[in-house]
Design an enzyme around this catalytic site. Sequence first.
Site, mmCIF file in Angstrom:
data_model
loop_
_atom_site.group_PDB
_atom_site.id
_atom_site.type_symbol
_atom_site.label_atom_id
_atom_site.label_comp_id
_atom_site.label_asym_id
_atom_site.label_seq_id
_atom_site.Cartn_x
_atom_site.Cartn_y
_atom_site.Cartn_z
ATOM 1 N N ASP A 16 0.668 -0.741 0.311
ATOM 2 C CA ASP A 16 0.427 -0.183 -0.358
ATOM 3 C C ASP A 16 1.075 1.336 0.003
ATOM 4 O O ASP A 16 2.064 1.245 0.303
ATOM 5 C CB ASP A 16 -0.957 -0.029 1.714
ATOM 6 C CG ASP A 16 -1.252 1.164 1.914
ATOM 7 O OD1 ASP A 16 -2.709 1.664 0.811
ATOM 8 O OD2 ASP A 16 -1.872 1.845 2.544
ATOM 9 N N CYS A 79 -4.588 -0.593 -1.811
ATOM 10 C CA CYS A 79 -4.864 0.559 -1.773
ATOM 11 C C CYS A 79 -5.276 0.616 -3.296
ATOM 12 O O CYS A 79 -5.269 0.003 -4.387
ATOM 13 C CB CYS A 79 -3.012 1.132 -2.012
ATOM 14 S SG CYS A 79 -3.175 3.126 -2.717
ATOM 15 N N CYS A 192 -11.448 3.666 0.392
ATOM 16 C CA CYS A 192 -10.042 3.579 0.407
ATOM 17 C C CYS A 192 -9.418 2.430 1.958
ATOM 18 O O CYS A 192 -10.436 2.258 3.093
ATOM 19 C CB CYS A 192 -9.159 5.028 0.980
ATOM 20 S SG CYS A 192 -7.756 4.991 1.279
ATOM 21 N N THR A 193 -8.233 1.972 1.431
ATOM 22 C CA THR A 193 -8.031 1.168 2.580
ATOM 23 C C THR A 193 -7.990 1.335 3.995
ATOM 24 O O THR A 193 -7.341 1.165 4.780
ATOM 25 C CB THR A 193 -7.397 -0.063 1.932
ATOM 26 O OG1 THR A 193 -5.682 0.964 1.531
ATOM 27 C CG2 THR A 193 -7.318 -0.800 0.949
ATOM 28 N N HIS A 194 -7.439 2.853 3.791
ATOM 29 C CA HIS A 194 -6.853 3.445 5.242
ATOM 30 C C HIS A 194 -7.976 3.470 5.887
ATOM 31 O O HIS A 194 -8.117 3.789 7.428
ATOM 32 C CB HIS A 194 -6.284 5.312 4.181
ATOM 33 C CG HIS A 194 -4.791 5.091 4.680
ATOM 34 N ND1 HIS A 194 -4.265 4.847 3.354
ATOM 35 C CD2 HIS A 194 -3.788 5.744 5.101
ATOM 36 C CE1 HIS A 194 -2.956 4.379 3.308
ATOM 37 N NE2 HIS A 194 -2.813 5.363 4.390
#
Length: 287
Positions: A16, A79, A192-194
């Site tokens: 990511d 990501c 979003c992976t965040h």
Amino acid sequence: MNLHFPYPDAPVGIFDSGVGGLSVLRHIRALLPHEHLIYVADSGFAPYGDKPADVVAERCFAIADLLVAQGAKALVVACNTATVSAVRLMRTRYPDLAIVGVEPGLKPAAAATRNGKVGVLATERTLAGAKFLKLRDQIAEATGAQFLLQPCQGLADQIEFGELDSDETTAMLRRYIAPLLAQGADTLVLGCTHYPLVQASIEDVIASCGGRDVALIDTGDAVARQLGRLLEAAGLLRAFDAQVPARLTAYTSASATALSAAFNSLIGIDPPVQETSFALPRTAGHI
């Protein structure tokens, strides 16, 4: 073209732009506990969302080359922006590898919504991508769902900096989420992976805005399941081995101390972390 011949005991590479992929890593560890894993955080170049697509693709190729050099049998592009920018070219570059990208969970969101209104929180690059827009149109036509798109400028940065529940992050979340709830969204896609890393803060903001029974869609589990299916189909699932337990190693293009702290605070583990740099290919299109 790169020739690569994976085998079951080889590791799975996950990468990511920073710590966001840890939200995917935790699902992979839960579903596939016997697999060796290598995680790469390109934190020295984060965020990807405001970079040109060809520049992001160059970074993805460089990281993939590092993981392949480590013997990776599969790659997980954890990501959304990197998936949009590079996953198609990566599959051409590494035809012998299982490569799994991520995309906002529009299909499960359409199934979860009760009133047909789905808010999508994501980076500007993800929401503007042709692949995403095509997926949105297909699912909207098939299900009748209305997707309300909300770019979240700066949110991934806040999470990358460890500002998970700061006043600034809370204000940012309220600024992005409140309009979606005002339009009637009863389901929010964490695109979003965040973003799953601040799910608790998101839930608090929803509650403070008067939202009730709002479903949150995190695609990390779906990514882990797709990885498992691909490994099984290729005969590459690693069997349990009491003598050689699954190991996790990590690399970062920024501070090892910072990534170690993120592992500990975000998912409660403490793997070895090394700082590294990536040798960039000459052009993103070079495959």
